[in-house]
Write a protein that holds these residues in place. Structure first.
Motif, mmCIF file in Angstrom:
data_model
loop_
_atom_site.group_PDB
_atom_site.id
_atom_site.type_symbol
_atom_site.label_atom_id
_atom_site.label_comp_id
_atom_site.label_asym_id
_atom_site.label_seq_id
_atom_site.Cartn_x
_atom_site.Cartn_y
_atom_site.Cartn_z
ATOM 1 N N HIS A 1 40.216 40.365 15.594
ATOM 2 C CA HIS A 1 41.340 40.623 16.495
ATOM 3 C C HIS A 1 41.019 40.458 17.979
ATOM 4 N N VAL A 2 39.749 40.394 18.328
ATOM 5 C CA VAL A 2 39.385 40.233 19.736
ATOM 6 C C VAL A 2 38.825 38.839 19.987
ATOM 7 N N GLU B 1 35.377 31.230 28.886
ATOM 8 C CA GLU B 1 35.679 32.282 29.855
ATOM 9 C C GLU B 1 36.472 33.418 29.219
ATOM 10 N N GLU B 2 37.509 33.077 28.473
ATOM 11 C CA GLU B 2 38.371 34.111 27.897
ATOM 12 C C GLU B 2 37.695 34.832 26.728
ATOM 13 N N VAL B 3 36.959 34.102 25.898
ATOM 14 C CA VAL B 3 36.254 34.744 24.782
ATOM 15 C C VAL B 3 35.222 35.729 25.309
ATOM 16 N N PHE B 4 34.477 35.328 26.320
ATOM 17 C CA PHE B 4 33.487 36.222 26.924
ATOM 18 C C PHE B 4 34.171 37.454 27.509
ATOM 19 N N PHE B 5 35.230 37.241 28.269
ATOM 20 C CA PHE B 5 35.942 38.356 28.905
ATOM 21 C C PHE B 5 36.433 39.359 27.867
ATOM 22 N N ARG B 6 37.091 38.872 26.823
ATOM 23 C CA ARG B 6 37.620 39.778 25.802
ATOM 24 C C ARG B 6 36.499 40.531 25.092
ATOM 25 N N THR B 7 35.441 39.810 24.747
ATOM 26 C CA THR B 7 34.352 40.423 23.983
ATOM 27 C C THR B 7 33.671 41.529 24.776
ATOM 28 N N LEU C 1 34.805 43.097 27.493
ATOM 29 C CA LEU C 1 35.762 44.168 27.778
ATOM 30 C C LEU C 1 35.856 45.121 26.588
ATOM 31 N N PHE C 2 35.984 44.573 25.403
ATOM 32 C CA PHE C 2 36.066 45.413 24.204
ATOM 33 C C PHE C 2 34.787 46.228 24.025
ATOM 34 N N LYS C 3 33.633 45.574 24.175
ATOM 35 C CA LYS C 3 32.363 46.237 23.881
ATOM 36 C C LYS C 3 31.976 47.270 24.932
ATOM 37 N N LEU C 4 32.465 47.148 26.144
ATOM 38 C CA LEU C 4 32.158 48.158 27.154
ATOM 39 C C LEU C 4 32.655 49.528 26.710
ATOM 40 N N PHE C 5 33.775 49.544 26.002
ATOM 41 C CA PHE C 5 34.327 50.804 25.493
ATOM 42 C C PHE C 5 34.017 50.981 24.007
ATOM 43 N N ASN C 6 33.943 49.868 23.288
ATOM 44 C CA ASN C 6 33.565 49.844 21.870
ATOM 45 C C ASN C 6 34.465 50.742 21.026
ATOM 46 N N LYS C 7 35.727 50.778 21.395
ATOM 47 C CA LYS C 7 36.668 51.671 20.722
ATOM 48 C C LYS C 7 37.979 50.928 20.478
ATOM 49 N N ILE C 8 38.361 50.834 19.215
ATOM 50 C CA ILE C 8 39.563 50.091 18.838
ATOM 51 C C ILE C 8 40.790 50.648 19.551
ATOM 52 N N GLU C 9 40.889 51.972 19.616
ATOM 53 C CA GLU C 9 42.071 52.596 20.216
ATOM 54 C C GLU C 9 42.217 52.236 21.695
ATOM 55 N N TYR D 1 25.154 43.157 22.942
ATOM 56 C CA TYR D 1 26.170 42.271 23.512
ATOM 57 C C TYR D 1 25.924 40.808 23.144
ATOM 58 N N VAL D 2 24.670 40.376 23.165
ATOM 59 C CA VAL D 2 24.409 38.975 22.822
ATOM 60 C C VAL D 2 24.701 38.738 21.341
ATOM 61 N N THR D 3 24.485 39.750 20.521
ATOM 62 C CA THR D 3 24.831 39.642 19.101
ATOM 63 C C THR D 3 26.340 39.516 18.931
ATOM 64 N N ASP D 4 27.095 40.316 19.671
ATOM 65 C CA ASP D 4 28.560 40.245 19.592
ATOM 66 C C ASP D 4 29.083 38.901 20.094
ATOM 67 N N LEU D 5 28.557 38.434 21.210
ATOM 68 C CA LEU D 5 28.991 37.137 21.736
ATOM 69 C C LEU D 5 28.663 36.015 20.758
#
Length: 342
Positions: free
Chosen positions: A69-70, A79-85, A87-95, A197-201
């Motif tokens: 979903h992200v 640029e957009e994939v990095f930004f979304r990933t 941003l999501f991981k900084l909080f790491n919370k679906i909600e 983060y590098v694993t998520d990216l």
């Protein structure tokens, strides 16, 4: 480094065999749940009482949400994939992601505004909502960015990364280690977070590194490794993770364990690293007399089953989504993995 033909010179403890039994049973629980079986999914009393992550990192609920979903929803530019990933991981919370999406529409760098994001997150905090996951301890960044709110520091951090053209630099990185080092160069990011983060990216098409290429043991894994080995025999903790990843088939066979892989995908370095973190916790109950380095004696989180089903889906480049839809087998016998269609 040459492949390890044995564990020597490292000397395993009694917990080492438990590591493999835990991996096999935790993965069996995953498959029982995925097949829609009703709980309890195991006879292991420790697994039934306490919360443990999946044997495969990418199978955890938050990782699954991130991947489907992200990362793979929306603009697929670097640029957009990095930004979304990030941003999501900084909080790491679906909600938190869903709150931002409901307020702003799908988050994009093209329409990013610090003021709008800050306003939404500040309002949530003042409303007593938790915006960060408890999975990682996130530094506040107050010194680096001169802010009093942690989320503002993280937004400024993401802004700095984007202004530095980090997405393109990550995409051009020749190795996972180099991409890791680029992330590590930023304030508030230490070894553990940079590796996560590098694993998520790397789940995205931004990069295409092998997960067997590089690993950084986190604090929990360091504790688990010390419990699994009486002596490392001069090996580093990173070497040990590589040993177990390379020897997984032999170790499952040695113990007569049937390991149901991830639709034909063996455990990767990140998964073996995570399993050391989980065995650190599991051993507190199973082997209370075996001390690690953390000195912790209790497992904090109890197991509370989330019955909301997950439609499992992995990075397409792994080539396993077709096997899921085809119902391919995943049985390992005598250390050999069998999956349908091959």
């Amino acid at each position: 480094m040459q492949p390890f033909s044995s564990l020597a010179p490292a000397k395993p403890s009694v917990v080492f065999d438990t590591y493999w039994r835990f991996a096999a049973e935790r993965q069996a629980v995953f498959h029982r749940r995925a097949l829609g079986e009703t709980p309890p999914w195991t006879d292991d009393e420790i697994l039934r009482e306490y919360k443990f992550t999946n044997a495969y990192r990418a199978s955890d609920r938050v990782s699954q949400y991130l991947i489907r979903h992200v990362i793979y929803e929306g603009d697929q530019s670097s640029e957009e994939v990095f930004f979304r990933t990030i941003l999501f991981k900084l909080f790491n919370k679906i909600e938190t992601w869903e709150m931002l999406s409901q307020e702003l529409g799908p988050p994009t760098y093209a329409e990013y505004s610090f003021e709008r994001y800050d306003r939404i997150l500040t309002r949530a905090i003042e409303g007593k909502r938790t915006i960060y996951s408890a999975a990682y301890i996130m530094p506040s960044g107050s010194k680096a960015f001169g802010t009093t709110r942690k989320h503002r520091s993280h937004l400024r951090l993401l802004e700095q990364m984007m202004e530095d053209n980090l997405p393109a630099r990550i995409a051009e990185a020749p190795s996972m280690r180099k991409a890791f080092e680029l992330l590590l160069s930023y304030p508030m990011i230490g070894d553990f977070l940079a590796y996560q983060y590098v694993t998520d990216l790397n789940y995205s098409d931004l990069t295409d590194f092998s997960e067997m290429e590089f690993v950084i043991p986190g604090p929990g894994a360091l504790d688990g490794i010390r419990k699994c080995f009486e002596s490392l025999g001069g090996l580093s903790e990173t070497d040990v993770i590589k040993v177990v990843a390379e020897r997984q088939e032999a170790e499952f066979a040695r113990l007569g364990l049937e390991f149901h892989s991830l639709w034909g995908r063996p455990l990767q370095l990140i998964d073996c690293q995570n399993l050391f973190c989980e065995i650190s916790k599991y051993a507190r109950v199973k082997h209370p007399d075996v001390a690690g380095v953390s000195k912790r004696t209790r497992i904090k989180q109890k197991h509370r089953p989330n019955m909301e089903p997950i439609d499992y889906w992995y990075p397409p480049k792994w080539g396993i989504n077709e096997r899921i839809s085809n119902g391919a087998g995943t049985r390992t016998e005598n250390g050999v993995d069998h999956h349908g269609g091959e």
